[in-house]
Design a protein around this motif. Structure first.
Motif, PDB file in Angstrom:
ATOM      1  N   SER A  21       0.467  -7.144   9.629  1.00 38.56           N
ATOM      2  CA  SER A  21       0.391  -6.404  10.294  1.00 38.56           C
ATOM      3  C   SER A  21       1.859  -5.535   9.313  1.00 38.56           C
ATOM      4  N   CYS A  22       2.032  -4.431   9.076  1.00 39.29           N
ATOM      5  CA  CYS A  22       3.590  -4.196   8.238  1.00 39.29           C
ATOM      6  C   CYS A  22       3.190  -3.097   8.577  1.00 39.29           C
ATOM      7  N   ALA A  23       4.123  -2.287   8.651  1.00 44.62           N
ATOM      8  CA  ALA A  23       4.957  -1.260  10.020  1.00 44.62           C
ATOM      9  C   ALA A  23       5.662  -0.508   8.958  1.00 44.62           C
ATOM     10  N   ALA A  24       6.045   0.742   8.070  1.00 47.76           N
ATOM     11  CA  ALA A  24       7.020   1.631   7.990  1.00 47.76           C
ATOM     12  C   ALA A  24       6.778   2.482   7.971  1.00 47.76           C
ATOM     13  N   SER A  25       8.145   2.648   8.212  1.00 50.59           N
ATOM     14  CA  SER A  25       9.174   3.664   8.372  1.00 50.59           C
ATOM     15  C   SER A  25       9.916   4.166   7.096  1.00 50.59           C
ATOM     16  N   GLY A  26      10.407   5.831   7.191  1.00 46.72           N
ATOM     17  CA  GLY A  26      10.482   6.766   6.149  1.00 46.72           C
ATOM     18  C   GLY A  26       9.615   7.432   5.809  1.00 46.72           C
ATOM     19  N   ARG A  27       9.962   8.320   4.473  1.00 46.11           N
ATOM     20  CA  ARG A  27       9.028   9.338   4.320  1.00 46.11           C
ATOM     21  C   ARG A  27       8.289   9.149   3.161  1.00 46.11           C
ATOM     22  N   GLY A  30       2.189   7.939   3.616  1.00 43.59           N
ATOM     23  CA  GLY A  30       1.060   8.162   2.744  1.00 43.59           C
ATOM     24  C   GLY A  30       0.805   8.427   1.346  1.00 43.59           C
ATOM     25  N   SER A  31       1.624   8.338   0.800  1.00 39.58           N
ATOM     26  CA  SER A  31       2.130   8.648  -0.898  1.00 39.58           C
ATOM     27  C   SER A  31       2.605   7.605  -1.504  1.00 39.58           C
ATOM     28  N   TYR A  32       2.151   6.094  -0.927  1.00 41.60           N
ATOM     29  CA  TYR A  32       2.674   4.672  -1.374  1.00 41.60           C
ATOM     30  C   TYR A  32       1.758   3.775  -1.737  1.00 41.60           C
ATOM     31  N   ALA A  33       1.675   3.446  -2.509  1.00 42.76           N
ATOM     32  CA  ALA A  33       0.482   2.232  -3.088  1.00 42.76           C
ATOM     33  C   ALA A  33       1.486   1.113  -2.453  1.00 42.76           C
ATOM     34  N   MET A  34       0.592   0.270  -1.506  1.00 46.54           N
ATOM     35  CA  MET A  34       0.951  -1.060  -0.482  1.00 46.54           C
ATOM     36  C   MET A  34       0.598  -2.620  -0.730  1.00 46.54           C
ATOM     37  N   ALA A  35       1.112  -3.706  -0.921  1.00 49.63           N
ATOM     38  CA  ALA A  35       0.533  -4.547  -1.631  1.00 49.63           C
ATOM     39  C   ALA A  35       1.396  -5.537  -0.659  1.00 49.63           C
ATOM     40  N   TRP A  36       0.432  -6.775  -1.041  1.00 43.60           N
ATOM     41  CA  TRP A  36       0.231  -8.044  -0.159  1.00 43.60           C
ATOM     42  C   TRP A  36       0.867  -9.047  -1.468  1.00 43.60           C
ATOM     43  N   PHE A  37       2.172  -9.863  -1.157  1.00 44.57           N
ATOM     44  CA  PHE A  37       2.111 -10.772  -1.570  1.00 44.57           C
ATOM     45  C   PHE A  37       2.652 -11.894  -0.744  1.00 44.57           C
ATOM     46  N   ARG A  38       2.932 -13.156  -1.274  1.00 46.32           N
ATOM     47  CA  ARG A  38       3.079 -14.435  -0.753  1.00 46.32           C
ATOM     48  C   ARG A  38       3.694 -15.730  -1.483  1.00 46.32           C
ATOM     49  N   SER A  52      -4.864   1.278  -2.749  1.00 48.53           N
ATOM     50  CA  SER A  52      -4.092   2.844  -3.230  1.00 48.53           C
ATOM     51  C   SER A  52      -3.704   3.297  -2.267  1.00 48.53           C
ATOM     52  N   TRP A  53      -2.469   4.708  -2.158  1.00 49.42           N
ATOM     53  CA  TRP A  53      -2.558   5.577  -1.226  1.00 49.42           C
ATOM     54  C   TRP A  53      -3.324   6.183  -0.423  1.00 49.42           C
ATOM     55  N   SER A  54      -4.571   6.226  -0.998  1.00 44.93           N
ATOM     56  CA  SER A  54      -6.129   7.256  -0.487  1.00 44.93           C
ATOM     57  C   SER A  54      -7.130   6.448   0.084  1.00 44.93           C
ATOM     58  N   ARG A  55      -6.654   4.613  -0.318  1.00 43.35           N
ATOM     59  CA  ARG A  55      -7.502   3.803   0.962  1.00 43.35           C
ATOM     60  C   ARG A  55      -9.026   3.547  -0.494  1.00 43.35           C
ATOM     61  N   THR A  69      -8.706  -9.267   3.183  1.00 41.12           N
ATOM     62  CA  THR A  69      -8.881  -7.236   3.576  1.00 41.12           C
ATOM     63  C   THR A  69      -7.676  -7.282   3.661  1.00 41.12           C
ATOM     64  N   ILE A  70      -7.537  -6.056   2.474  1.00 42.19           N
ATOM     65  CA  ILE A  70      -6.498  -5.182   2.904  1.00 42.19           C
ATOM     66  C   ILE A  70      -6.891  -3.646   3.222  1.00 42.19           C
ATOM     67  N   SER A  71      -6.281  -3.109   4.440  1.00 44.26           N
ATOM     68  CA  SER A  71      -6.059  -1.983   5.100  1.00 44.26           C
ATOM     69  C   SER A  71      -5.446  -1.118   6.047  1.00 44.26           C
ATOM     70  N   ARG A  72      -5.234   0.310   5.636  1.00 44.09           N
ATOM     71  CA  ARG A  72      -4.027   0.589   5.911  1.00 44.09           C
ATOM     72  C   ARG A  72      -4.170   1.917   6.970  1.00 44.09           C
ATOM     73  N   ASP A  73      -3.889   2.155   7.157  1.00 41.76           N
ATOM     74  CA  ASP A  73      -3.463   3.948   8.726  1.00 41.76           C
ATOM     75  C   ASP A  73      -2.206   4.487   8.155  1.00 41.76           C
ATOM     76  N   ASN A  74      -2.882   5.849   7.248  1.00 41.82           N
ATOM     77  CA  ASN A  74      -1.267   6.338   7.927  1.00 41.82           C
ATOM     78  C   ASN A  74      -0.864   7.095   7.677  1.00 41.82           C
ATOM     79  N   ALA A  75      -2.334   7.377   9.556  1.00 46.46           N
ATOM     80  CA  ALA A  75      -1.323   8.283  10.713  1.00 46.46           C
ATOM     81  C   ALA A  75      -0.420   7.090  11.482  1.00 46.46           C
TER      82      ALA A  75
END
Length: 124
Positions: A21-27, A30-38, A52-55, A69-75
């Motif tokens: 999981s990756c928890a984000a704080s700040g502004r 929902g408008s940011y593209a997110m990624a995982w690297f290693r 993408s921001w819209s999933r 599998t990547i997923s996101r919960d913008n809420a």
């Protein structure tokens, strides 16, 4: 400014699963593209996958396609990485990254914000 905190890493046997999981704080997460690297010891940081921001668009490295599998919960301002059928070569520190753009890319230097990383170790 966006702050990212990863969690969920650990030790697992080959063939097992983990969910990061990756928890984000700040502004405006929902408008940011997110990624995982290693990054494995002695190796460069490499792209794992992005969403993408819209999933509605995800993109994976060939080495993990069909297993991760990547997923996101913008809420909840959270992005996830479900990792199945893990292999010893998946052992690395996994990083979450954010990019202030609707465009999903796979290059390290195109991402603006990074988490501190979480260790994933897969034993054979």
């Amino acid at each position: 400014q966006v702050q990212l905190v990863e969690s969920g890493g650990g030790l697992v046997q080959a063939g097992g699963s983990l969910r990061l999981s990756c928890a984000a704080s700040g502004r405006t997460f929902g408008s940011y593209a997110m990624a995982w690297f290693r990054q494995a010891p002695g190796k460069e940081r490499e792209f794992v996958g992005a969403i993408s921001w819209s999933r509605d668009y995800t993109y994976y490295a060939d080495s993990v396609k069909g297993r991760f599998t990547i997923s996101r919960d913008n809420a909840k301002n959270t992005v996830y990485l479900q990792m199945n059928s893990l292999k010893p070569e998946d052992t690395a520190v996994y990083y979450c990254a954010a990019r202030n753009s609707i465009v999903v890319v796979s290059t390290v230097d195109r991402y603006d914000y990074w988490g501190q990383g979480t260790q994933v170790t897969v034993s054979s």
